[in-house]
Design a protein around this motif. Sequence first.
Motif, PDB file in Angstrom:
ATOM      1  N   GLY A 216       5.924  44.815 -15.110  1.00  0.00           N
ATOM      2  CA  GLY A 216       7.193  45.424 -14.727  1.00  0.00           C
ATOM      3  C   GLY A 216       8.076  44.545 -13.863  1.00  0.00           C
ATOM      4  N   LYS A 217       7.531  43.427 -13.345  1.00  0.00           N
ATOM      5  CA  LYS A 217       8.329  42.571 -12.464  1.00  0.00           C
ATOM      6  C   LYS A 217       8.359  41.113 -12.916  1.00  0.00           C
ATOM      7  CE  LYS A 217       8.691  43.136  -8.144  1.00  0.00           C
ATOM      8  NZ  LYS A 217       8.495  43.124  -6.704  1.00  0.00           N
ATOM      9  N   TRP A 218       7.544  40.756 -13.920  1.00  0.00           N
ATOM     10  CA  TRP A 218       7.489  39.338 -14.303  1.00  0.00           C
ATOM     11  C   TRP A 218       8.818  38.853 -14.857  1.00  0.00           C
ATOM     12  CZ3 TRP A 218       8.153  37.972 -19.447  1.00  0.00           C
ATOM     13  CH2 TRP A 218       8.057  39.015 -20.385  1.00  0.00           C
ATOM     14  N   GLU A 219       9.529  39.731 -15.584  1.00  0.00           N
ATOM     15  CA  GLU A 219      10.828  39.325 -16.120  1.00  0.00           C
ATOM     16  C   GLU A 219      11.846  39.120 -14.989  1.00  0.00           C
ATOM     17  OE1 GLU A 219      11.318  41.138 -20.502  1.00  0.00           O
ATOM     18  OE2 GLU A 219      11.178  42.640 -18.926  1.00  0.00           O
ATOM     19  N   TYR A 220      11.733  39.940 -13.942  1.00  0.00           N
ATOM     20  CA  TYR A 220      12.611  39.780 -12.785  1.00  0.00           C
ATOM     21  C   TYR A 220      12.415  38.410 -12.142  1.00  0.00           C
ATOM     22  CZ  TYR A 220      13.513  39.883  -7.756  1.00  0.00           C
ATOM     23  OH  TYR A 220      13.873  39.552  -6.482  1.00  0.00           O
ATOM     24  N   TYR A 221      11.145  37.994 -11.993  1.00  0.00           N
ATOM     25  CA  TYR A 221      10.879  36.695 -11.373  1.00  0.00           C
ATOM     26  C   TYR A 221      11.317  35.538 -12.270  1.00  0.00           C
ATOM     27  CZ  TYR A 221       8.317  38.699  -7.457  1.00  0.00           C
ATOM     28  OH  TYR A 221       7.980  39.373  -6.302  1.00  0.00           O
ATOM     29  N   LEU A 222      11.200  35.709 -13.581  1.00  0.00           N
ATOM     30  CA  LEU A 222      11.677  34.657 -14.491  1.00  0.00           C
ATOM     31  C   LEU A 222      13.181  34.448 -14.337  1.00  0.00           C
ATOM     32  CD1 LEU A 222       9.767  35.259 -17.861  1.00  0.00           C
ATOM     33  CD2 LEU A 222       9.436  33.430 -16.209  1.00  0.00           C
ATOM     34  N   ASP A 223      13.935  35.546 -14.356  1.00  0.00           N
ATOM     35  CA  ASP A 223      15.389  35.439 -14.225  1.00  0.00           C
ATOM     36  C   ASP A 223      15.780  34.959 -12.832  1.00  0.00           C
ATOM     37  OD1 ASP A 223      15.974  36.142 -16.787  1.00  0.00           O
ATOM     38  OD2 ASP A 223      16.360  38.252 -16.364  1.00  0.00           O
ATOM     39  N   ARG A 224      15.033  35.388 -11.835  1.00  0.00           N
ATOM     40  CA  ARG A 224      15.328  34.973 -10.458  1.00  0.00           C
ATOM     41  C   ARG A 224      15.183  33.467 -10.307  1.00  0.00           C
ATOM     42  NH1 ARG A 224      11.898  37.089  -5.180  1.00  0.00           N
ATOM     43  NH2 ARG A 224      12.668  35.545  -3.670  1.00  0.00           N
ATOM     44  N   LEU A 225      14.079  32.928 -10.824  1.00  0.00           N
ATOM     45  CA  LEU A 225      13.867  31.483 -10.748  1.00  0.00           C
ATOM     46  C   LEU A 225      14.874  30.737 -11.612  1.00  0.00           C
ATOM     47  CD1 LEU A 225      12.282  29.042  -9.804  1.00  0.00           C
ATOM     48  CD2 LEU A 225      10.614  29.467 -11.612  1.00  0.00           C
ATOM     49  N   SER A 226      15.197  31.294 -12.776  1.00  0.00           N
ATOM     50  CA  SER A 226      16.158  30.651 -13.669  1.00  0.00           C
ATOM     51  C   SER A 226      17.530  30.538 -13.014  1.00  0.00           C
ATOM     52  CB  SER A 226      16.262  31.434 -14.981  1.00  0.00           C
ATOM     53  OG  SER A 226      17.183  30.832 -15.863  1.00  0.00           O
ATOM     54  N   CYS A 227      17.980  31.629 -12.397  1.00  0.00           N
ATOM     55  CA  CYS A 227      19.279  31.617 -11.710  1.00  0.00           C
ATOM     56  C   CYS A 227      19.263  30.671 -10.513  1.00  0.00           C
ATOM     57  CB  CYS A 227      19.651  33.026 -11.263  1.00  0.00           C
ATOM     58  SG  CYS A 227      19.993  34.178 -12.618  1.00  0.00           S
ATOM     59  N   HIS A 228      18.139  30.635  -9.811  1.00  0.00           N
ATOM     60  CA  HIS A 228      18.028  29.759  -8.642  1.00  0.00           C
ATOM     61  C   HIS A 228      18.120  28.287  -9.045  1.00  0.00           C
ATOM     62  CE1 HIS A 228      16.799  28.511  -4.624  1.00  0.00           C
ATOM     63  NE2 HIS A 228      15.865  27.740  -5.180  1.00  0.00           N
ATOM     64  N   ILE A 229      17.419  27.923 -10.115  1.00  0.00           N
ATOM     65  CA  ILE A 229      17.464  26.531 -10.574  1.00  0.00           C
ATOM     66  C   ILE A 229      18.865  26.168 -11.062  1.00  0.00           C
ATOM     67  CG2 ILE A 229      16.604  24.941 -12.345  1.00  0.00           C
ATOM     68  CD1 ILE A 229      13.929  26.386 -12.191  1.00  0.00           C
ATOM     69  N   ALA A 230      19.492  27.096 -11.807  1.00  0.00           N
ATOM     70  CA  ALA A 230      20.818  26.820 -12.357  1.00  0.00           C
ATOM     71  C   ALA A 230      21.873  26.693 -11.266  1.00  0.00           C
ATOM     72  CB  ALA A 230      21.212  27.920 -13.347  1.00  0.00           C
ATOM     73  N   SER A 231      21.757  27.491 -10.205  1.00  0.00           N
ATOM     74  CA  SER A 231      22.786  27.481  -9.164  1.00  0.00           C
ATOM     75  C   SER A 231      22.592  26.370  -8.129  1.00  0.00           C
ATOM     76  CB  SER A 231      22.800  28.834  -8.449  1.00  0.00           C
ATOM     77  OG  SER A 231      21.556  29.074  -7.806  1.00  0.00           O
ATOM     78  N   THR A 232      21.335  25.979  -7.895  1.00  0.00           N
ATOM     79  CA  THR A 232      21.074  24.970  -6.860  1.00  0.00           C
ATOM     80  C   THR A 232      20.764  23.590  -7.420  1.00  0.00           C
ATOM     81  OG1 THR A 232      18.697  25.488  -6.783  1.00  0.00           O
ATOM     82  CG2 THR A 232      20.173  26.766  -5.349  1.00  0.00           C
ATOM     83  N   GLY A 233      20.331  23.533  -8.685  1.00  0.00           N
ATOM     84  CA  GLY A 233      19.966  22.242  -9.265  1.00  0.00           C
ATOM     85  C   GLY A 233      18.598  21.745  -8.825  1.00  0.00           C
ATOM     86  N   LYS A 234      17.830  22.574  -8.137  1.00  0.00           N
ATOM     87  CA  LYS A 234      16.518  22.151  -7.662  1.00  0.00           C
ATOM     88  C   LYS A 234      15.521  22.054  -8.818  1.00  0.00           C
ATOM     89  CE  LYS A 234      16.760  23.925  -2.918  1.00  0.00           C
ATOM     90  NZ  LYS A 234      16.119  24.805  -1.917  1.00  0.00           N
ATOM     91  N   GLN A 235      14.563  21.171  -8.676  1.00  0.00           N
ATOM     92  CA  GLN A 235      13.507  20.998  -9.665  1.00  0.00           C
ATOM     93  C   GLN A 235      12.155  21.328  -9.031  1.00  0.00           C
ATOM     94  OE1 GLN A 235      14.056  20.317 -12.852  1.00  0.00           O
ATOM     95  NE2 GLN A 235      16.253  20.171 -12.512  1.00  0.00           N
ATOM     96  N   TYR A 236      11.298  21.980  -9.772  1.00  0.00           N
ATOM     97  CA  TYR A 236       9.988  22.370  -9.283  1.00  0.00           C
ATOM     98  C   TYR A 236       8.913  21.784 -10.196  1.00  0.00           C
ATOM     99  CZ  TYR A 236      12.547  25.734  -6.441  1.00  0.00           C
ATOM    100  OH  TYR A 236      13.405  26.302  -5.550  1.00  0.00           O
TER     101      TYR A 236
END
Length: 246
Positions: A191-211
């Motif tokens: 119920g929350k895994w999709e939320y974390y996927l989108d959260r990380l995706s938006c974070h990478i796209a907005s900040t340009g950070k690499q993990y």
Amino acid sequence: MTAETELPAYLPYPRFLLKMDISHTAKLLYALLLDRSTLSQKNGWQDSEGRTYIVYPIAEIAEMLDKGYTTIKGALNELDAAGLLERRRMGFSAANRLYVKVPPIPVVQFSDQLTDKKPTLIRAGNRPTDSRKTDLMTDGKPSPNQTNINNLIESQTKRASEGQPPAAYGRYKNVFLSDAELMELEQDFPGKWEYYLDRLSCHIASTGKQYQNHAATIYKWAQEDAAKEKPKKGIPDYSFKEGESL
């Protein structure tokens, strides 16, 4: 365009599709699956029979092609009926494997001036036809146009030491997870895994950070969120529902 103009990222669109009696969506879907197959082929994602396969959830395909689920399922059935795709179920809760098929390439005959104009035959390399590309003029070596893979995906897939190429997830398709990592996230965070996927995706796209490891990043965030939700020791909990008295 000039000689130095760099082409944008594109999908391999085989010419034989132009003559096939299938829908335009099915043709685009085949090109998309063929492009994904080059990634699996490059990283050695093969079954026990040596056949290259891919795992591509319908939800991601629908988002990529901007189509509905019903339309994508219909296109998959078209490719299956046309002999261009094979789908294999892998058991309960496991994603299906998709085997993209390439029609046999005919023998090419042409005149060679260096051999006294005797016809020269060049045959396709003896390689499995499923999800494999053959370049006749290079005797089995793939041409640059046939290995069109985004540089970002290449850099992320270098960590796939187990031979399984991670797939792109999230709103901006910049979160890379292997099948095993995705399955663990679904099991650990229902119920929350999709939320974390989108959260990380938006974070990478907005900040340009690499993990270095996207799955590990999600687990780290989930642990931090869980710690925030726990009430602090020594502080009474005075929360109450409407209608209750303290």
